[in-house]
Design an enzyme around this catalytic site. Sequence first.
Site: not given
Lengths: 427, 465
Positions: B203, B270, B319, B444
């Site tokens: 990156e 990208g 999307a 829960h």
Amino acid sequence: MSTEVIMPRLGESLVEGTVTKWLRHPDDHIEEFEPLVEINTDKVDTEVPSPATGTVLKLYVAEGETVRAGTLLAVIGEPGEEVPDAPPADREEGATQVAPPKTADQGTPKAGRDGLGFISPVVSRIAAEHNVDLSQVSGTGSGGRITKKDVLAYIEGGRSAAPWEEPGSGELFRPTEEFFGDKPGTVPEPTGLADTVLPLDAVRTQIAEHMVRSRRTSAHVTTLMEADLGRVLAHRKEHKQSFAREGANLTLTAYFVAAAVEALKEVPIVNSSWSEAGIVLHKAANVGVAVSLGEAGLIVPVVKNAEQLSLQAIAKAINDLAERARSHKLVPDEVQGGTFTITNHGVTGSLLATPIIHQPQCAILGIGALQKRAVVIEGLSPSGEPEDSLAIRPMVYLTLTFDHRIIDGGIGDHFLGIVVQRLQSWA
Amino acid sequence: MPDYDVVVIGAGPGGYVCAIRAAQLGLKTAIVDREWLGGVCLNVGCIPSKALLKNAELAHVLRERGEYFGFSVEGLKLDYGRAVERSREVADRLVKGVGFLMKKNNIEVHMGAAILRSPNSIAVTNSEGEGVELGAKNIVVATGASAASIPGLEIDGQRVLTYREAILQTQAPKSVLIVGSGAVGLEFATIWNGYGVEVTIVEMLPRIAPLEDEDVSKELAKEFRRRGIKIMVGTKVDNIEVLKTKVKATVVGDSGKEILEAEQALVATGFRPNTAGFGLEDLGVQLAESGMVEIDERMGTNVPGIWAIGDVTGKLQLAHVAMAMGIVCAENIAGVETIELNYEMMPRATYSSPQVASFGMTEAQAEQRGYEIRVGRFPFQASGKSLGMGETAGWIKLISDARYGEILGAHLIGPEVTELLPELTLAQGMELTFTEIARNVHAHPTLSEAIMEAAHDAEGQAIHI
Ligand SMILES: Cc1cc2nc3c(=O)[nH]c(=O)nc-3n(C[C@H](O)[C@H](O)[C@H](O)COP(=O)(O)OP(=O)(O)OC[C@H]3O[C@@H](n4cnc5c(N)ncnc54)[C@H](O)[C@@H]3O)c2cc1C
């Protein structure tokens, strides 16, 4: 270079005010003309704008403190600049009065008030903090929901068309005259564990003082009549649009003011005040109109020289005053100098009330709720015989509460009769 | 020439949803696609990748967590080819579903490449080279976006791949270099890592998931490293050389130049919008500097009657955003009541392990905008459900405005957190505060309880930490 923010003189007779809320705090950046602090006086709530762009360096007055005009409130400048640390020199000793600042943190206000649909918690908090009457805000969200954007827009800009008739509160009006005498003493002790004490803010204290004082001063007498508003309503229906094109929201209140002004012209003694030297007859008819500020009490802006105004001009003046009253933008002189007052207590459903006279005026006109009622119409049959009929008419009770020191019952009735007659014959 | 009220170009999630909404509103509608119904999302994006991620999760458990859960498998065989086949079955099934929806709504489908002839007419050429002309009162451009490469990286589809080849190839490499750590890079890293591929992420920016809240990036990097994924941040790929059996990449980072080798490289740097070659410019449709079609809040372009939605507008390349834009667009075309989208508050999801989900402002953004913020947190370590699942990495972070309580954003990292956003975005949209969320009773044990707890924490009192 740093700039000092000085407590302004907010009006001719206004020499002090209470700092209710600092809108910026030390180290905050502020642009010139952005509101810096909220000031409350006995007349108006107002915001003091920053005189310069820069960083708030120091605040000299705590929230809740009352200070005189000319007092140093804050200093704006560059971060790290030297600031005077001397306390404001000319603060009046003993004039300090603690009014609890309104904060948003006192629990979430109840959402979903009548008729407004779902009010989100965020909107509700903003409204509480800015004292916004949400019934005045139009919603653009789904199903007309009032969104955060809507309230903020309303606060920012024109608090849009405030239909003057709509809200009201039980109180009749808020004092607009000088600051009266002594301050109340101590807060009563709670009598039990479950009791709470609501601190007395400046507005509440002033209302209380004024009411009691007025009661003590004038000899209150109330007379009651009723009026058929059929013609007024017809006239309003017919002219509402054309008035609107001229920028006036034609409200019923405008008709009441106009009718009262005509009666004041015919019975000038009602447009007066009691003084030691004698009864002062006022040349101008300055008609105060009570405007509800919701929980923040009431304020009575004054339509000045109403005797010179057309119905349309009166309507416009009321729109303007009511709007600015709700956005706390009235200047103190606009709530002073009234010679007669009208209170539209009917907006909250009251049919009949006996308001307290707004000192030092002579009388106050109370307007009850507009209600369709069955009334007996006296008439003649085709053959000329007396023949009565029942009709459903839009009726309203009108009360005139007057100071019996100044006028006697007959004059009060004569005055109120003219108001009724004028309303019923509107054309 | 058949005449339509609306012709949609591109049958991705933006386009096909727009077409359905338009048809529902009584507009005569057609849709054109040069390749497939369902667009990138159904064919080579969201859907097949989620199928592969499920496989990878199982593979990861079988390979790495037998001891923890108490099983052992002798001679474990992982068939990556079957995983891809399954992902194709899933994709095909959904694509068929879109075809069915088109029929059901009387939307005419024209397969072929579209070229805009005028603001009112479109030429469609099918794969046999036959052409039809369609007349359209309104044209919706929903042509999506394609993988963008960077200079120096030659994509050959064999050794150096985009997501397209990567998602379709039936074999996993032994080692792979992933260039870029957005959602696509992170998801492929997770898929391959699950199957035991040696993964290195490179990156250029100082952290992975660079658009997310900084704390999320840190937590994700920690988890990825724990799983054996190599991460190189602040590192730029200069070029990739394709050799016979591997690639050789030259990367430049803080510590200077370095050579990395792997069997394949995935370029996930990208997307660029598909705006060229079909007549958009000729009609004077305005493009932003970045090449995206510029639209207003109604999804209208500067040319009346031409509209644009989805990835081609570059708003948020997701999307569900494309679909929402499609609905708003159709409603504006029909002139019925609609809404304005607030892109900042759209949910964002990355299906890595752990998953990342967010919307609204990061902590840093909220502070930059001058909000005095309140932050509520809850770690999955303290969630009964996540302990039971054996997936305790991650946490939830909620951000609100301290003054009015408005919800400003939320950042979630952990198991299945992409499922946890709707409660928060609904609350945000309705301008509820954390008080209401904290008081909303959650079943829960569930993962969603963590939201309730974080809301309690934002209000000052978490119950379970
Ligand atoms: C690997 C991967 C995983 C993803 N995962 C997710 C996810 O989990 N969640 C999520 O929200 N998003 C995800 N995305 C992003 C998502 O796929 C896109 O945001 C979405 O597909 C955009 O939809 P769209 O309708 O704008 O365009 P697309 O889906 O790109 O569709 C455009 C269509 O237009 C057609 N077309 C283009 N030009 C023409 C022409 N001239 N004539 C005719 N047809 C034309 C194309 O053939 C294509 O079918 C993922 C993307 C990738 C690559």
